[in-house]
Design an enzyme around this catalytic site. Structure first.
Site, PDB file in Angstrom:
ATOM      1  N   ALA A 146       9.215   4.066  -2.717  1.00  0.00           N
ATOM      2  CA  ALA A 146       9.405   5.176  -1.777  1.00  0.00           C
ATOM      3  C   ALA A 146       9.149   4.698  -0.355  1.00  0.00           C
ATOM      4  CB  ALA A 146       8.470   6.336  -2.128  1.00  0.00           C
ATOM      5  N   GLU A 165       0.141  -1.562   3.761  1.00  0.00           N
ATOM      6  CA  GLU A 165       0.004  -1.676   2.309  1.00  0.00           C
ATOM      7  C   GLU A 165      -1.394  -2.189   1.977  1.00  0.00           C
ATOM      8  OE1 GLU A 165       1.543  -1.065  -0.713  1.00  0.00           O
ATOM      9  OE2 GLU A 165      -0.299  -1.998  -1.473  1.00  0.00           O
ATOM     10  N   THR A 174       6.343   0.522  -8.595  1.00  0.00           N
ATOM     11  CA  THR A 174       7.790   0.256  -8.647  1.00  0.00           C
ATOM     12  C   THR A 174       8.050  -1.180  -9.094  1.00  0.00           C
ATOM     13  OG1 THR A 174       7.934   1.757  -6.745  1.00  0.00           O
ATOM     14  CG2 THR A 174       9.925   0.550  -7.332  1.00  0.00           C
ATOM     15  N   GLY A 178      10.227  -0.524 -15.165  1.00  0.00           N
ATOM     16  CA  GLY A 178      11.530  -0.947 -15.675  1.00  0.00           C
ATOM     17  C   GLY A 178      12.615  -0.602 -14.659  1.00  0.00           C
ATOM     18  N   ASP A 349      -4.931   7.748  -3.079  1.00  0.00           N
ATOM     19  CA  ASP A 349      -5.443   7.760  -1.690  1.00  0.00           C
ATOM     20  C   ASP A 349      -4.696   8.754  -0.795  1.00  0.00           C
ATOM     21  OD1 ASP A 349      -6.544   5.559  -2.901  1.00  0.00           O
ATOM     22  OD2 ASP A 349      -6.240   4.198  -1.209  1.00  0.00           O
ATOM     23  N   ARG A 409       8.371  11.998 -23.752  1.00  0.00           N
ATOM     24  CA  ARG A 409       7.187  11.132 -23.854  1.00  0.00           C
ATOM     25  C   ARG A 409       5.996  11.936 -24.351  1.00  0.00           C
ATOM     26  NH1 ARG A 409       8.277   7.964 -18.242  1.00  0.00           N
ATOM     27  NH2 ARG A 409       9.996   6.781 -19.114  1.00  0.00           N
ATOM     28  N   GLU A 548       5.615   9.270  -5.865  1.00  0.00           N
ATOM     29  CA  GLU A 548       4.659   9.781  -6.855  1.00  0.00           C
ATOM     30  C   GLU A 548       3.439  10.437  -6.214  1.00  0.00           C
ATOM     31  OE1 GLU A 548       4.150   7.044 -10.172  1.00  0.00           O
ATOM     32  OE2 GLU A 548       2.517   8.285 -10.959  1.00  0.00           O
ATOM     33  N   ILE A 564      12.341   6.880 -10.418  1.00  0.00           N
ATOM     34  CA  ILE A 564      12.937   5.941  -9.455  1.00  0.00           C
ATOM     35  C   ILE A 564      13.990   6.683  -8.625  1.00  0.00           C
ATOM     36  CG2 ILE A 564      14.221   3.758  -9.205  1.00  0.00           C
ATOM     37  CD1 ILE A 564      11.306   3.327  -9.995  1.00  0.00           C
TER      38      ILE A 564
HETATM   39  C1  LIG Z   1       4.960   0.221 -16.184  1.00  0.00           C
HETATM   40  C2  LIG Z   1       5.774   1.296 -15.553  1.00  0.00           C
HETATM   41  C3  LIG Z   1       7.127   1.434 -15.862  1.00  0.00           C
HETATM   42  C4  LIG Z   1       7.887   2.444 -15.284  1.00  0.00           C
HETATM   43  N1  LIG Z   1       9.228   2.513 -15.540  1.00  0.00           N
HETATM   44  C5  LIG Z   1       9.983   3.447 -14.914  1.00  0.00           C
HETATM   45  C6  LIG Z   1      11.406   3.488 -15.084  1.00  0.00           C
HETATM   46  O1  LIG Z   1      11.995   2.654 -15.761  1.00  0.00           O
HETATM   47  N2  LIG Z   1      12.093   4.479 -14.437  1.00  0.00           N
HETATM   48  C7  LIG Z   1      11.484   5.436 -13.676  1.00  0.00           C
HETATM   49  O2  LIG Z   1      12.148   6.316 -13.153  1.00  0.00           O
HETATM   50  N3  LIG Z   1      10.136   5.376 -13.479  1.00  0.00           N
HETATM   51  C8  LIG Z   1       9.385   4.411 -14.055  1.00  0.00           C
HETATM   52  N4  LIG Z   1       8.039   4.361 -13.821  1.00  0.00           N
HETATM   53  C9  LIG Z   1       7.454   5.267 -12.806  1.00  0.00           C
HETATM   54  C10 LIG Z   1       7.799   4.761 -11.414  1.00  0.00           C
HETATM   55  O3  LIG Z   1       7.786   3.356 -11.422  1.00  0.00           O
HETATM   56  C11 LIG Z   1       6.818   5.258 -10.364  1.00  0.00           C
HETATM   57  O4  LIG Z   1       6.711   6.652 -10.420  1.00  0.00           O
HETATM   58  C12 LIG Z   1       7.308   4.860  -8.968  1.00  0.00           C
HETATM   59  O5  LIG Z   1       7.512   3.462  -8.912  1.00  0.00           O
HETATM   60  C13 LIG Z   1       6.325   5.276  -7.887  1.00  0.00           C
HETATM   61  O6  LIG Z   1       6.831   4.798  -6.678  1.00  0.00           O
HETATM   62  P1  LIG Z   1       6.068   5.084  -5.330  1.00  0.00           P
HETATM   63  O7  LIG Z   1       6.784   4.342  -4.273  1.00  0.00           O
HETATM   64  O8  LIG Z   1       5.846   6.531  -5.178  1.00  0.00           O
HETATM   65  O9  LIG Z   1       4.623   4.431  -5.577  1.00  0.00           O
HETATM   66  P2  LIG Z   1       4.266   2.912  -5.844  1.00  0.00           P
HETATM   67  O10 LIG Z   1       5.452   2.107  -6.201  1.00  0.00           O
HETATM   68  O11 LIG Z   1       3.130   2.898  -6.781  1.00  0.00           O
HETATM   69  O12 LIG Z   1       3.806   2.399  -4.413  1.00  0.00           O
HETATM   70  C14 LIG Z   1       2.661   2.929  -3.776  1.00  0.00           C
HETATM   71  C15 LIG Z   1       2.102   1.847  -2.875  1.00  0.00           C
HETATM   72  O13 LIG Z   1       1.122   2.416  -2.010  1.00  0.00           O
HETATM   73  C16 LIG Z   1       0.027   1.508  -1.909  1.00  0.00           C
HETATM   74  N5  LIG Z   1      -1.157   2.256  -1.468  1.00  0.00           N
HETATM   75  C17 LIG Z   1      -1.934   3.118  -2.192  1.00  0.00           C
HETATM   76  N6  LIG Z   1      -2.939   3.600  -1.428  1.00  0.00           N
HETATM   77  C18 LIG Z   1      -2.803   3.044  -0.189  1.00  0.00           C
HETATM   78  C19 LIG Z   1      -3.544   3.145   1.023  1.00  0.00           C
HETATM   79  N7  LIG Z   1      -4.650   3.892   1.145  1.00  0.00           N
HETATM   80  N8  LIG Z   1      -3.125   2.432   2.099  1.00  0.00           N
HETATM   81  C20 LIG Z   1      -2.031   1.634   2.010  1.00  0.00           C
HETATM   82  N9  LIG Z   1      -1.299   1.483   0.874  1.00  0.00           N
HETATM   83  C21 LIG Z   1      -1.678   2.189  -0.207  1.00  0.00           C
HETATM   84  C22 LIG Z   1      -0.070   0.959  -3.322  1.00  0.00           C
HETATM   85  O14 LIG Z   1      -0.827  -0.233  -3.372  1.00  0.00           O
HETATM   86  C23 LIG Z   1       1.395   0.747  -3.668  1.00  0.00           C
HETATM   87  O15 LIG Z   1       1.870  -0.505  -3.251  1.00  0.00           O
HETATM   88  C24 LIG Z   1       7.274   3.363 -14.389  1.00  0.00           C
HETATM   89  C25 LIG Z   1       5.918   3.229 -14.080  1.00  0.00           C
HETATM   90  C26 LIG Z   1       5.167   2.208 -14.638  1.00  0.00           C
HETATM   91  C27 LIG Z   1       3.709   2.075 -14.294  1.00  0.00           C
END
Ligand SMILES: Cc1cc2nc3c(=O)[nH]c(=O)nc-3n(C[C@H](O)[C@H](O)[C@H](O)COP(=O)(O)OP(=O)(O)OC[C@H]3O[C@@H](n4cnc5c(N)ncnc54)[C@H](O)[C@@H]3O)c2cc1C
Length: 583
Positions: A146, A165, A174, A178, A349, A409, A548, A564
């Site tokens: 995101a 980050e 992410t 998968g 956070d 799930r 998320e 995703i």
């Molecule tokens: C093993 C696994 C497999 C999955 N497979 C799928 C799939 O195939 N398809 C699907 O749709 N979804 C899947 N999901 C769910 C999906 O991957 C997540 O919901 C999505 O990647 C979340 O993206 P995001 O960018 O919101 O957060 P994230 O990708 O988790 O990124 C958040 C970032 O913020 C950083 N952060 C946190 N707090 C702070 C702070 N205070 N200051 C600075 N940085 C900070 C974190 O370190 C991280 O790098 C899967 C999840 C997992 C765990």
């Protein structure tokens, strides 16, 4: 000297000489040893050079860690050389890679008869932490899917962007996902003659998680998000689709290698191409305000602190699946006994930061378990891709099927928890393994599961049952009955959706799995423009959120591959609107 005494003397001298060599690297001598450990992706092999009893250099000879996690090996090697110590604390977010590094270093030292406690620590004086002051139009907090999508779109819309980050590498959940992506009406569906639309997707999401206002925004923009990733960012989508549980049709795109590595590598490269500044090891601890508007962040790192001022802040910090206290507070049933598939960065956070400014939250107790996870670590098992190609059946210890394998799930996890030993035993055949390319895509996981007796690949079904102590007679009957259902094209027991496939060509593959915490559906309340809202519905000026960290998209149950799409769609919206506000 008598003959016997002479022999004793020679033996003693030889022993002394040997033990002197055993102080490997003592007295200016330079020696190298190799050691092996097991990381997240398989074997880590190191070459360690010692000089004068001190670690002089550490070279990685072999490693298969995910990009990002591999950087932790360099960080730990630098620490070990600088301090002449085996690191005690691993790198945050890369605990399995860190464990593998420590094992390999300890193994190498052992080859020279050196125990970690024999190493003389070097007292490294740290300079006082410097504070970096910076400015940007838009500040993005969290560099997962995101955050990087928001950063790229904001930059493309003309804003100057800084990304913060907290981990030493970008990617978050992410990266380890998968990264399958639900895209209704996509080009592969068209080729395969599958009828789909945003309306059908909305219906599936509503049936799964309940009616949510933001679902329409997600469904209407999901396909465009996938095309943006493909055409602007360069993500390669495979020429196949996956069928995730709870969807009414097959609609999920698969990134190259069936891994989030493809998406994060390409987003990172695009961000670099656009010249976006990314500060890693920078945990945002405070949102700065002027009046009621958010105008910046404060962050802390191990070496530096940061104060970054801007005109808009986008929270993209992911969920709270790795924060046990927060999980328990939201839902006491999801306690420390349940493992998690999540990155260590997923500690909620952003939710806390937004709440400090009066943001509303929703659905905090809705925490999703993923059914097919490693009983030892909680990691999601990607060999389960075979299920999403509709080619597995699952039995219990008693040898019986107990759930629809393509149910949600939640349904599958709860059914597994209700079995006598709490495990599910998933079975497929060689044809399924070949079709789903699990050997090409996830070789390290397969080695790991075999080593830990969590996977058996056997010529006969009987051997599979024996390996896990499953009731053999019942199990054989279950497989025979299933193959009969495939001939008839219906599953009268659980009404399994999609195309039914027999389990008949050996070798047979069987794994033992448990459910683990996977996704936190609850989080910050936003509107369709990704603006953060207070409980009275008013907008917190200058604050956006996506991914998320937000709630109100997936209700009480997220469908596989919908996250995703969610993080891409709302990442883009948040980036564009934050940039527009900053103009
Ligand atoms: C093993 C696994 C497999 C999955 N497979 C799928 C799939 O195939 N398809 C699907 O749709 N979804 C899947 N999901 C769910 C999906 O991957 C997540 O919901 C999505 O990647 C979340 O993206 P995001 O960018 O919101 O957060 P994230 O990708 O988790 O990124 C958040 C970032 O913020 C950083 N952060 C946190 N707090 C702070 C702070 N205070 N200051 C600075 N940085 C900070 C974190 O370190 C991280 O790098 C899967 C999840 C997992 C765990």
């Amino acid at each position: 000297m008598k003959k016997k005494a002479k022999w004793l003397f020679l033996l003693l001298a030889a022993a002394l000489l040997f033990s002197a060599c055993g102080q490997k690297g003592a007295e200016g001598e330079t020696v190298t040893y190799q050691g092996v450990g097991n990381g997240r992706g398989g074997e880590i092999k190191l070459e360690v050079t010692l000089e004068g009893g001190k670690i002089k250099a550490i070279k990685t000879l072999e490693q298969h860690e995910t990009p990002g996690h591999d950087k932790s090996l360099e960080t730990l090697a630098e620490y070990a050389v600088e301090h002449n110590q085996v690191p005690v604390d691993g790198v945050a977010g890369a605990s399995l890679s860190s464990k593998g590094f420590v094992e390999a270093l300890t193994d190498a030292l052992a080859k020279g008869n050196i125990k970690p406690e024999d190493l003389q620590a070097v007292d490294v004086k740290k300079a006082a932490k410097e504070t970096i002051e910076d400015t940007a139009d838009v500040i993005i907090v969290g560099a997962g899917g995101a955050g990087l999508s928001a950063a790229i779109r904001a930059t493309e819309a003309g804003a100057d962007v800084i990304v913060m980050e907290k981990l030493p590498f970008v990617g978050g959940n992410t990266l380890i996902s998968g990264a399958e992506y639900a895209a209704p009406g996509n080009w592969i569906q068209k080729k395969e003659g599958i009828e789909d639309s945003p309306e059908i997707f909305v219906n599936d999401l509503t049936v799964a998680g309940g009616k949510q206002e933001l679902i329409t925004t997600l469904a209407d923009n999901a396909l465009d998000g996938a095309i943006w990733l493909r055409d602007d960012v360069g993500v390669v989508w495979e020429d196949e689709l996956m069928f995730f549980g709870g969807h009414s049709v097959k609609r999920s795109l698969i990134p190259l290698g069936a891994s989030g590595k493809e998406i994060i590598t390409k987003l990172k490269a695009k961000a670099k191409e656009l010249g976006i500044t990314v500060y890693t090891d920078a945990r945002v601890t405070k949102l700065l305000t002027e009046g009621n508007a958010v105008v910046g962040v404060e962050a802390q790192g191990s070496e530096k602190n940061y104060v970054v001022k801007g005109k808009a802040v986008v929270l993209t910090t992911g969920g709270f699946g790795s924060n046990i206290e927060m999980r328990k507070k939201a839902n006491p049933e999801i306690d420390e006994k349940i493992l998690s598939t999540n990155s260590s960065g997923s500690t909620g956070d952003g939710i806390i930061l937004a709440q400090e400014l009066g943001a509303d939250v929703v659905d905090m107790k809705e925490i999703q378990l993923y059914p097919i996870c490693d009983p030892l670590s909680g990691a999601l098992l990607y060999v389960d891709d075979t299920r999403l190609y509709q080619r597995t059946i699952m039995v219990n210890k008693e040898g019986k099927r107990f759930v629809e394998e393509l149910g949600t799930r939640y349904e599958i996890s709860m059914a597994m928890k209700a079995q006598s030993d709490g495990y599910g035993y998933e079975l497929w055949d060689q044809a399924a393994a070949d079709f789903s390319k699990i050997k090409e895509n996830h070789p390290a996981e397969i080695d790991y599961l075999l080593e830990n007796n969590l996977l058996v690949i056997a010529d006969t079904l009987e051997e599979c049952a024996d390996h896990f102590g499953i009731d053999k007679d019942v199990f054989l009957k279950t497989v025979e009955t299933w193959n009969g259902y495939v001939d008839k094209g219906v599953d009268p027991d659980f009404n399994k959706r999609g195309t039914l496939h027999k389990v008949e060509t050996g070798p047979f593959w069987m794994i033992k799995a448990v459910p683990a915490v996977h996704h936190t559906m609850g989080g910050i309340v936003i509107n369709p423009k990704a603006q953060v809202l207070r409980a009275d519905g008013s907008v917190i000026k200058g604050l956006f959120a996506a991914g998320e960290v937000t709630g109100g998209v997936h209700g009480n149950n997220r469908l596989g591959s919908a996250a995703i799409a969610d993080i891409t769609v709302f990442g883009i919206i948040a980036g564009e609107n934050a940039a527009a506000m900053a103009k």
